[in-house]
Scaffold this active site. Structure first.
Site, short mmCIF file in Angstrom:
data_model
loop_
_atom_site.label_atom_id
_atom_site.label_comp_id
_atom_site.label_asym_id
_atom_site.label_seq_id
_atom_site.Cartn_x
_atom_site.Cartn_y
_atom_site.Cartn_z
CD GLU A 192 -4.34 -0.52 8.93
OE1 GLU A 192 -3.72 -1.61 8.95
OE2 GLU A 192 -4.91 -0.07 7.92
CD GLU A 209 -3.35 0.67 1.71
OE1 GLU A 209 -3.49 -0.43 2.26
OE2 GLU A 209 -4.28 1.50 1.61
C1 BGC Z 1 -5.25 2.78 4.53
C2 BGC Z 1 -5.68 3.91 5.42
C3 BGC Z 1 -6.55 4.78 4.61
C4 BGC Z 1 -7.78 3.97 4.34
C5 BGC Z 1 -8.92 4.67 3.72
C6 BGC Z 1 -6.48 1.98 4.21
O1 BGC Z 1 -6.21 0.91 3.40
O2 BGC Z 1 -4.25 2.02 5.09
O3 BGC Z 1 -4.76 4.40 6.20
O4 BGC Z 1 -6.81 6.03 5.11
O5 BGC Z 1 -7.47 2.79 3.65
O6 BGC Z 1 -9.97 4.31 4.42
#
Ligand code: BGC
Length: 905
Positions: free
Chosen positions: A751, A486
């Site tokens: 997270e 990501e």
């Molecule tokens: C990310 C987040 C991001 C989100 C959006 C995720 O996959 O890691 O940090 O803001 O998607 O909802």
């Protein structure tokens, strides 16, 4: 006699002596050094072209003359025409209130960016990708991914220098990543250059002072290229595994040599370069790097190398891409960490623990036979059996491999990046000596500006985790995470963390650079993207994500008094505001919410109504836009945005706020946002804050906020008389809480609140990063409330400050500081029995008001003997009061009776 401070710490465009700055970004700042208690009344800036003209030829000097202004930050350069590519030195002197003038500062310098189109004579060059030289696929774990990865081209060009050189600049960039080489050395100390932008529109270049690397006679300039963000694996979309912007890297370079006799010569990327594949079988940001070390063409970047067999490069004329000097801080190897322990797993592989979750890579020394195949895998955490836990990396491999050349050798990758605390090393010949392995910490080099320490060890660890989270997610852009497939610039994460980020580290240049990426990614509708650079994704307009396009420029203005950033992005911001208004004529933002992530990852059900959160952000934008417009002299717009705010406020109150101050849904986030954005009518604020406390109590004194609500929760509690509840949430050690992470070994911010729990172990691997900074936005509260350091109300920047600590919870003392653009501000308080002492440092040229909370504010004493200017209500605790003192520069100390201990509600 006190004199005014001497100007020091000169910066231009937030940088020290930048080698490339766009003419309209040239703004100056300085700090005032010395003990001077007086404030600056006027300044004079003098800008002089390089003398004798070395870079840029004839250019004119400029002098501001005496300018009556206290400004020492965000000072514009009004030189009529700064010449492209020219070098200038500048200096400043200041007058104080008594009319005494300082001496001139030491000179500083800046070089003006080349013209983005006509400043370049170079062509793009590259090599056609091939796996040809690596003919032993058996040893390459050949599969779909490694087959998609290509070897790194090495490119070189010989030239000769026949006259004495005054100075030389190398301007270089790549579509992909490059490492610049000159006569056997790396130019500069940046890595992962040129950084990530939307390469179709804008490509950054770096400027290097290579005067010392040139020699008389034969010289070689060269570069190694890699796919990077341009043609490598990026992000999470399996449909586009790799090659988001192009299929193979290309180089663009221009070496400009200035001779003593006044002439100049240019060596550019053109058909005279040749290339070959070297030892790097592949280098990919997500997948890792593979070196076949025996294949390294030693000496290839120095004169005298036999380049027989090297190929002609493929050459392509420049196109319409904008070439701009990198306005951000470079990514660098900033630190090296020795292993904390080295163990062996059941298969005999070494498991190295560095004790800190970080971003970077390993440097590994080997001594052994030729052709040993060593593999290094990286992970943030270990599984219960002591092996690496890599499921949460999704398709990112984070694996480096190398084949040894025989004898002693050092392996170190340079075009990849891993998020890890642990490394597993297999195939290593012999035993692994701790001295032979180190973690190299790599990220955008943002100078540290914040410090925090207190009587609670776990909270000190939390503070470090917040900073490490920021470090690991500052990789040319603010990323969500640095490990799985990501690693992209999600706007929501960045905006909620931005204020904390700016306290922790000097993030002005970093965010300024990224705001260009955000503007580049804005949609024709005016919608800001959810991710910038946005690659091919069409995600746009999500509440709390798109709003970053307003919140972050405002934050930079608030922290650095930067009006340049507001001017630069004003039209993007108004386009966004128009986009919101177009579809929501009833002043409730309920349409076009894009992906609406809402209060992302809030524990349990996310019950906050999406249109409530969206409308609150719209109101927030309107309020910030009114401030922004005002700050850049657009008074009519400011009035319009205030009127818009009033309309949204009233629609919001009608739709979501009941007559007794309850907010629809009753979630903590709904209350925190409504109170933060002033969406509760004044007479209902107190009861709304009470309802928020009730909601927290109902949740067992635990928070229920996700990425959005978390940033406002503690500040809102403290601003509304409930600091003791804020501390109670802070100190909660049950999940969900910050302390739960710390108590369970976190060295960065997770997270998810439940990334790992005692009951369930790891959360689902599909989304479970251990290094995401959003939940670390509580850092803002530590600085603004616990230490109490912030700009005075209504002020942008720290030329006038408020120092108002909020003691509470289990803390018996706290101390910390913030290195502002105006100088170092510090705060230190202590509660001892019933006594409270408070010590502050105010930088030269700055004034402030010190608020000392006390059970008896009339008893609070200023050690200098000054009397309080007011006794007022202390917002942090219901019914409490504070003594308020006006202070100037220097150290001040206060003592008095402590606030009455507040029971945990
Ligand atoms: C990310 C987040 C991001 C989100 C959006 C995720 O996959 O890691 O940090 O803001 O998607 O909802």
């Amino acid at each position: 006699m006190t004199t005014t401070g001497h100007p020091t710490a000169l910066r231009c465009a937030h940088k020290v002596n930048p080698l490339g700055v766009a003419p309209d970004w040239v703004r100056f700042s300085w700090e005032l050094e010395g003990t001077g208690g007086r404030r600056q009344r006027a300044y004079q800036v003098h800008v002089e072209p390089d003398e004798p003209p070395q870079i840029g030829g004839e250019t004119a000097a400029w002098d501001s003359g005496r300018v009556d202004s206290p400004a020492s930050v965000d000072v514009p350069c009004r030189a009529p025409a700064l010449k492209r590519g020219a070098r200038y030195t500048w200096k400043v002197r200041v007058w104080d209130e008594a009319g005494t003038v300082s001496s001139w500062s030491e000179p500083a310098s800046f070089e003006v960016e080349l013209d983005p189109v006509t400043g370049w004579q170079a062509s793009w060059i590259g090599l056609a990708p091939t796996l040809e030289p690596f003919i032993d696929p058996a040893k390459l774990h050949s599969d779909r991914v490694t087959r998609a990865l290509a070897p790194s081209p090495y490119l070189r060009r010989e030239f000769s220098v026949a006259k004495p050189v005054t100075c030389a600049r190398l301007y270089m960039t790549a579509l992909g990543l490059y490492e610049a080489r000159l006569n056997g050395s790396k130019a500069g100390d940046a890595v992962l250059t040129p950084g990530w932008t939307d390469y179709a529109q804008r490509v950054l270049y770096q400027s290097y002072d290579v005067t010392e690397l040139l020699r008389q006679g034969d010289n070689v300039v060269g570069a190694v290229l890699a796919d990077g963000w341009y043609s490598g694996f990026v992000g999470f979309d399996p449909k586009r595994a790799g090659a988001h912007y192009g299929t193979a890297p290309e180089l663009l370079a221009q070496l400009v040599i200035h001779f003593d006799d006044g002439t100049e010569e240019c060596v550019v990327t053109d058909g005279k370069w040749c290339g070959q594949f070297g030892s790097i079988r592949h280098a990919d940001l997500l997948m890792g790097e593979y070196h076949h070390m025996p294949r390294e063409p030693r000496g290839w970047d120095s004169p005298g190398f036999d380049a027989t067999g090297w190929q002609d490069v493929q050459r392509r004329e420049r196109d319409g891409r904008w070439l701009v000097a990198d306005p951000g801080p470079p990514v660098r190897i900033v630190e090296e960490i020795a292993p904390r322990s080295i163990a062996r797993d059941r298969a005999g592989r070494f498991i190295v623990d560095f004790g800190q979750n970080l971003t970077g890579w390993l440097r590994l020394r080997v001594d052994g036979p030729e052709e040993s195949h060593v593999c290094i895998r990286h992970a943030e955490v270990l599984a219960a059996d002591g092996t690496l836990y890599t499921e949460n990396l999704r398709t990112a491999r984070q694996a480096d491999e190398f084949v040894t050349p025989g004898g002693t050798a050092t392996f170190e990758p340079r075009f990849t990046l891993h998020g890890f605390r642990y490394a597993e090393i297999s195939g290593y010949p012999g035993d692994l000596d701790p001295a032979d392995v180190a973690a190299r910490v790599v990220h955008s080099d943002l100078p540290a500006t914040g410090q925090f320490e207190c009587s609670q060890a776990w909270l000190n660890q939390l503070f470090r985790n917040i900073d490490w989270g920021q470090r690991g997610n500052s990789i040319s852009i603010p990323t969500d995470c640095p490990q799985r497939d990501e690693r992209v610039g999600w706007l929501g994460d960045a905006q909620i963390f931005a204020r904390t980020a700016c306290y922790n580290r000097d993030a002005a240049a970093f965010f300024s650079k990224w705001l260009d990426d955000v503007a580049d990614a804005q949609f024709p509708s005016g919608a800001f993207p959810d991710i910038a650079p946005r690659m091919h994704l069409d995600f746009a307009g999500a509440p709390a994500w798109g709003d970053a396009g307003v919140v972050i420029p405002w934050t930079l203005h608030k922290m650095y008094a930067d009006t340049g950033i507001l001017e630069r992005h004003y039209s993007s911001m108004t386009a966004w505001m128009d986009f919101l208004e177009r579809d929501n004529p009833d002043w409730l933002r309920s349409r076009n919410l894009g992906n609406s992530y809402n209060d992302w990852l809030s524990p349990g059900d996310d019950d906050t109504p999406p249109e409530l959160l969206a409308t609150a952000y719209w109101a927030y934008d309107a309020a910030l836009m009114a401030e922004i417009a005002q700050a850049i002299g657009r008074d009519d717009d400011a009035a319009d945005y205030r009127a818009l705010m009033a309309k949204i406020q009233s629609a919001y109150a009608d739709a979501f706020v009941s007559a007794d101050g309850q907010v629809a849904s009753g979630t903590q986030t709904a209350y925190a946002l409504s109170l933060h954005v002033q969406l509760i009518p004044d007479d209902l604020r107190e009861s709304a804050a009470g309802h928020l406390v009730d909601a927290i109590a109902r949740a067992g004194w635990r928070l229920t906020t996700g990425f959005v609500g978390v940033g406002y929760l503690l500040p809102v509690l403290s601003s509304n008389g409930h600091t003791s509840v804020a501390y109670r949430l802070l100190e909660q050690d049950d999940m969900p809480s910050w302390r739960y992470m710390v108590d369970h070994g976190a060295t960065t911010i997770w997270e998810r609140w439940d990334g790992w729990t005692e009951e369930r172990g790891f959360q689902a691997p599909v989304m479970n990063s251990f290094n995401h900074y959003a939940l670390g936005s509580v850092g803002e509260w530590l600085y603004r409330f616990v230490l109490g350091i912030e700009p005075a109300p209504g002020k942008a920047g720290f030329s006038r400050i408020t120092l108002r600590p909020h003691p509470g919870g289990q803390l018996s003392w706290a101390l910390g500081s913030y290195q502002s653009r105006w100088g170092l501000i510090s705060s230190e308080w202590r509660r001892d029995g019933g006594a409270f002492s408070f010590r502050v440092r105010v930088p030269p040229g700055v004034t402030g008001s010190v608020h000392v909370p006390s059970s008896d504010p009339y008893e609070v004493r200023d050690f200098r003997g000054n009397q309080p200017v007011a006794i007022a209500g202390f917002p942090g605790a219901a019914g409490a009061r504070e003594a308020v003192f006006d202070v100037g520069p220097g150290v001040h100390q206060f003592a008095g009776p402590a606030l009455a201990e507040e029971p945990y509600v």
